[in-house]
Design a protein around this motif. Structure first.
Motif, PDB file in Angstrom:
ATOM      1  N   VAL A 152      75.245  81.393  28.997  1.00 59.51           N
ATOM      2  CA  VAL A 152      74.331  81.774  27.916  1.00 59.51           C
ATOM      3  C   VAL A 152      74.217  83.295  27.922  1.00 59.51           C
ATOM      4  O   VAL A 152      74.064  83.900  28.988  1.00 59.51           O
ATOM      5  CB  VAL A 152      72.944  81.125  28.139  1.00 59.51           C
ATOM      6  N   PRO A 153      74.313  84.003  26.785  1.00 58.53           N
ATOM      7  CA  PRO A 153      74.344  83.525  25.400  1.00 58.53           C
ATOM      8  C   PRO A 153      75.719  83.667  24.744  1.00 58.53           C
ATOM      9  O   PRO A 153      75.805  84.107  23.596  1.00 58.53           O
ATOM     10  CB  PRO A 153      73.340  84.472  24.741  1.00 58.53           C
ATOM     11  N   VAL A 154      76.813  83.332  25.417  1.00 57.68           N
ATOM     12  CA  VAL A 154      78.146  83.470  24.833  1.00 57.68           C
ATOM     13  C   VAL A 154      78.311  82.450  23.713  1.00 57.68           C
ATOM     14  O   VAL A 154      78.326  81.244  23.957  1.00 57.68           O
ATOM     15  CB  VAL A 154      79.229  83.272  25.907  1.00 57.68           C
ATOM     16  N   ASP A 155      78.453  82.933  22.477  1.00 55.29           N
ATOM     17  CA  ASP A 155      78.484  82.038  21.319  1.00 55.29           C
ATOM     18  C   ASP A 155      79.641  81.055  21.369  1.00 55.29           C
ATOM     19  O   ASP A 155      79.506  79.899  20.980  1.00 55.29           O
ATOM     20  CB  ASP A 155      78.561  82.862  20.024  1.00 55.29           C
ATOM     21  N   SER A 156      80.814  81.526  21.826  1.00 54.29           N
ATOM     22  CA  SER A 156      82.001  80.671  21.807  1.00 54.29           C
ATOM     23  C   SER A 156      82.011  79.631  22.928  1.00 54.29           C
ATOM     24  O   SER A 156      82.877  78.759  22.960  1.00 54.29           O
ATOM     25  CB  SER A 156      83.265  81.532  21.891  1.00 54.29           C
ATOM     26  N   TYR A 157      81.031  79.722  23.853  1.00 52.57           N
ATOM     27  CA  TYR A 157      80.971  78.769  24.962  1.00 52.57           C
ATOM     28  C   TYR A 157      80.179  77.549  24.501  1.00 52.57           C
ATOM     29  O   TYR A 157      79.037  77.335  24.859  1.00 52.57           O
ATOM     30  CB  TYR A 157      80.322  79.423  26.181  1.00 52.57           C
ATOM     31  N   ASP A 158      80.841  76.713  23.674  1.00 44.40           N
ATOM     32  CA  ASP A 158      80.177  75.537  23.134  1.00 44.40           C
ATOM     33  C   ASP A 158      80.342  74.358  24.089  1.00 44.40           C
ATOM     34  O   ASP A 158      80.912  74.490  25.178  1.00 44.40           O
ATOM     35  CB  ASP A 158      80.710  75.212  21.739  1.00 44.40           C
ATOM     36  N   ALA A 159      79.863  73.184  23.671  1.00 43.44           N
ATOM     37  CA  ALA A 159      79.894  72.013  24.549  1.00 43.44           C
ATOM     38  C   ALA A 159      81.321  71.634  24.925  1.00 43.44           C
ATOM     39  O   ALA A 159      81.583  71.204  26.056  1.00 43.44           O
ATOM     40  CB  ALA A 159      79.184  70.840  23.873  1.00 43.44           C
ATOM     41  N   ASN A 160      82.265  71.805  23.999  1.00 44.61           N
ATOM     42  CA  ASN A 160      83.650  71.464  24.276  1.00 44.61           C
ATOM     43  C   ASN A 160      84.236  72.386  25.338  1.00 44.61           C
ATOM     44  O   ASN A 160      84.877  71.925  26.296  1.00 44.61           O
ATOM     45  CB  ASN A 160      84.473  71.551  22.988  1.00 44.61           C
ATOM     46  N   ILE A 161      84.026  73.693  25.180  1.00 44.58           N
ATOM     47  CA  ILE A 161      84.525  74.644  26.170  1.00 44.58           C
ATOM     48  C   ILE A 161      83.835  74.422  27.514  1.00 44.58           C
ATOM     49  O   ILE A 161      84.473  74.475  28.574  1.00 44.58           O
ATOM     50  CB  ILE A 161      84.309  76.090  25.689  1.00 44.58           C
ATOM     51  N   ALA A 162      82.526  74.158  27.504  1.00 42.81           N
ATOM     52  CA  ALA A 162      81.789  73.923  28.748  1.00 42.81           C
ATOM     53  C   ALA A 162      82.377  72.744  29.514  1.00 42.81           C
ATOM     54  O   ALA A 162      82.543  72.798  30.744  1.00 42.81           O
ATOM     55  CB  ALA A 162      80.313  73.690  28.445  1.00 42.81           C
TER      56      ALA A 162
END
Length: 259
Positions: A152-162
């Motif tokens: 957090v708060p990296v915008d591109s680090y969404d649930a899929n990337i996580a």
């Protein structure tokens, strides 16, 4: 400032890659000094002497992994060392095994984060780190937090990337480290750039920044504790040096590999 800057970089930081951009890495290439070693090590020592409580944190749950990491680094870089090492810049450093992360911070150019997955946890947790050169984040805000909260708060680090990153941490094999790089343009060449998640950095307009900052990020599993080590080798180069080596990719200014 010149002595902390590299003039060359072994990967093309302007090359666009799909996230998370992971590739295999030879174990021999996990820890590699470069032309800015002496200057960056002097800065690491200054930070450890003056701001240790901000650049080094370790929970007791991470001590065994920190001790194992120190032994692995010594075996690779200084195999004949006992109580003292001589760095590539000629500086002698006494090894304090009771302070494994402090010793690591003074003998390698890399920062290290220790991530462990407690029984019953779905994510790895940051149990210790020596982080002299943060790139717009603060160790205090990430210490003892899981991977998702760390990003957090990296915008591109969404649930899929996580989920993909967690699978990488779960699956990294002994003796087979992985690596990736990021790249960001900066106005300021300083290596130590902590910043709260509540005050994210504003990226400079395309073509205006004078420095490129790129981290070679490595992922390695320790054999005894099973901890995953996230290593960070920081490169900061003048814009002109980057473009001389890799060509003028000005169009990449806003599309660099940034996570």
């Amino acid at each position: 400032m010149t002595e902390i800057l590299q003039t060359r970089i072994p990967h093309n930081p302007l090359e666009p890659k799909r996230l998370p951009g992971i590739a295999p890495l030879a174990l021999a290439d996990w820890l590699t000094p470069d032309d800015a070693f002496a200057g960056q090590m002097a800065e690491r020592e200054r930070l450890l002497d003056s701001t240790r409580d901000r650049v080094l944190m370790m929970d007791e749950s991470g001590r065994a992994a920190a001790e194992e990491l120190l032994e692995q680094v010594l075996a690779q870089l200084y195999p004949d060392a006992e109580e003292e090492v001589t760095r590539p810049d000629g500086v002698k450093v006494r090894i304090d095994r009771s302070d494994p992360l402090g010793s690591l911070g003074r003998i390698t150019q890399q920062d290290f984060c220790i991530l462990e997955k407690p029984e019953g946890s779905e994510e790895h947790i940051l149990t210790g780190a020596v982080l002299c050169f943060p790139a717009s984040w603060t160790l205090a805000e990430k210490f003892m937090r899981p991977l998702t909260a760390i990003h957090v708060p990296v915008d591109s680090y969404d649930a899929n990337i996580a989920a993909r990153v967690q699978r990488l941490f779960d699956g990294v094999q002994l003796g087979r480290p992985l690596w990736r790089f990021n790249a960001l343009w900066y106005h300021d060449a300083a290596l130590h750039q902590p910043r709260s998640a509540a005050a994210p950095r504003q990226q400079p307009p395309s073509g205006e920044a004078g420095y490129l900052r790129s981290e070679k990020q490595t992922i390695l599993r320790l054999p005894r504790t099973g901890a995953v080590i996230f290593g960070i080798h920081t490169f900061v180069l003048r814009r002109a040096d980057v473009l001389e080596q890799w060509g003028d990719h000005a169009e990449s200014d806003q599309t660099l590999h940034t996570v």
